[in-house]
Motif scaffolding. Sequence first.
Motif, PDB file in Angstrom:
ATOM      1  N   ARG A 288       1.031  -1.450   0.173  1.00 12.47           N
ATOM      2  CA  ARG A 288       0.055   0.090  -0.176  1.00 12.47           C
ATOM      3  C   ARG A 288       0.782   1.219  -0.024  1.00 12.47           C
ATOM      4  O   ARG A 288       0.483   2.457  -0.788  1.00 12.47           O
ATOM      5  N   ARG A 289       1.376   1.331   0.559  1.00 11.45           N
ATOM      6  CA  ARG A 289       2.921   2.610   0.774  1.00 11.45           C
ATOM      7  C   ARG A 289       3.442   3.167   0.171  1.00 11.45           C
ATOM      8  O   ARG A 289       3.332   4.126  -1.320  1.00 11.45           O
TER       9      ARG A 289
ATOM     10  N   SER B 212       2.270   1.682  -3.042  1.00 14.02           N
ATOM     11  CA  SER B 212       1.076   2.752  -3.794  1.00 14.02           C
ATOM     12  C   SER B 212       1.030   3.616  -4.466  1.00 14.02           C
ATOM     13  O   SER B 212       1.031   4.376  -4.466  1.00 14.02           O
ATOM     14  N   GLU B 213       1.323   4.603  -2.487  1.00 12.22           N
ATOM     15  CA  GLU B 213       1.012   5.170  -2.979  1.00 12.22           C
ATOM     16  C   GLU B 213       1.798   6.615  -3.236  1.00 12.22           C
ATOM     17  O   GLU B 213       1.819   7.716  -3.400  1.00 12.22           O
TER      18      GLU B 213
ATOM     19  N   ILE C 109       2.355   7.058  -7.213  1.00  9.74           N
ATOM     20  CA  ILE C 109       1.054   8.007  -6.966  1.00  9.74           C
ATOM     21  C   ILE C 109       1.116   9.428  -7.203  1.00  9.74           C
ATOM     22  O   ILE C 109       1.155  10.059  -7.644  1.00  9.74           O
ATOM     23  N   MET C 110       2.002   9.883  -5.989  1.00 11.77           N
ATOM     24  CA  MET C 110       1.876  10.914  -5.416  1.00 11.77           C
ATOM     25  C   MET C 110       3.020  11.108  -5.876  1.00 11.77           C
ATOM     26  O   MET C 110       3.140  12.785  -5.731  1.00 11.77           O
TER      27      MET C 110
END
Length: 369
Positions: A230-231, A233-234, A237-238
């Motif tokens: 999850r981290r 992926s974030e 994206i960011m």
Amino acid sequence: MTYPCADYALRTDESFTNMADESHHHEGPHPFIGSSVRMVSQFPLDYMHLVCLGVVRRMLHIWLRGPLNFRLPASIVERMSAKLLEMRSFIPVEFARKPRSLRELDRWKATEFRQFLLYTGPVMLGTFLDQNMYYNFMLLFSGVAILVSPRLSCHTQYARTLLKCFVSHFGEIYGKDQIVYNVHGLVHLAGDVQLHGCLDSFSAFPYENYLHKLKKLIRKPEFPLAQIIRRLSEIRIMEAPLSCTSFKKPHYVGPIIGGLSVKAQYGEMTCDKWTVKVSTGDNVFVIGNDICCIHNIVECSDGVYVVYKEFSDKSLFFDYPFNSDYLNIYKISQTSDSFKCVKVSELVVKCTVLPHRDGFVAIPMFHAF
């Protein structure tokens, strides 16, 4: 278990598949039977464990804690530690760690053993070791330096010869019982480089170095893998695209070469390959065929330039097992009087410059960062 002989027939993918060595396959077929996995050529040796944490650490333990006929006196060990600490201020920022005292040897990491093998060891050990022991170390340094360098790793046959000589000489000096698996494995290292590229193409260093980043992504003990995914992926994206070059420490004090249309001057620049500074430790580069000291970083309308002086006094550092100019290693002492300038793109490689007697030794950075 020791491996005093290096003349056995090598296993191949075919002989392994055909189970030619019956004593090795006494428990029957392996789990990958029938797959496309090549059981010999696709499992290269990892030099982080084999060489750095294996052979280099073994040699240091012999010198510090081994049999009395090889153990160095405590006074010599203290002088060696002092020399390592003296080198701290000369280590470039690309290195994850600065040299530490030999008293902390049990806490040394793999990157510190690599640093000792490829950079600090060759410069300092000649003062403290018996000549045979130093020459033996230089065989290991030379063979690994060739195999770790993207430019030189094509010379696998020569590196194989050097490492075979090291293993044989190592057994003669320290005893055949010291030719354990890691030491013997050196004779196969060049073959893996021939198949897979320079040592850093398949070493464990990138994975070990990334572990601390992964650990920082975990906030609680439950479901660590899901948290990491999850981290990551974030972050993807960011994350905004970043400039590959950044400048720091602006100034106005020069020096500047006439004819440059100067927009700004800096004391530090970071790019994809390395960090360039005008301060000790990060200001020596190979430009063309010369070793040069950077004195200024200048941003102009047509690009970024470095202002430098060449080292005019340059000589061989060692002549065994070959002349040091083969690896672009030189003793240097003083620079020329005149400044020159060149675009940053003309910098060939960064050098680690370490104090040695009344001058310095410049060693190009062999390994990947």
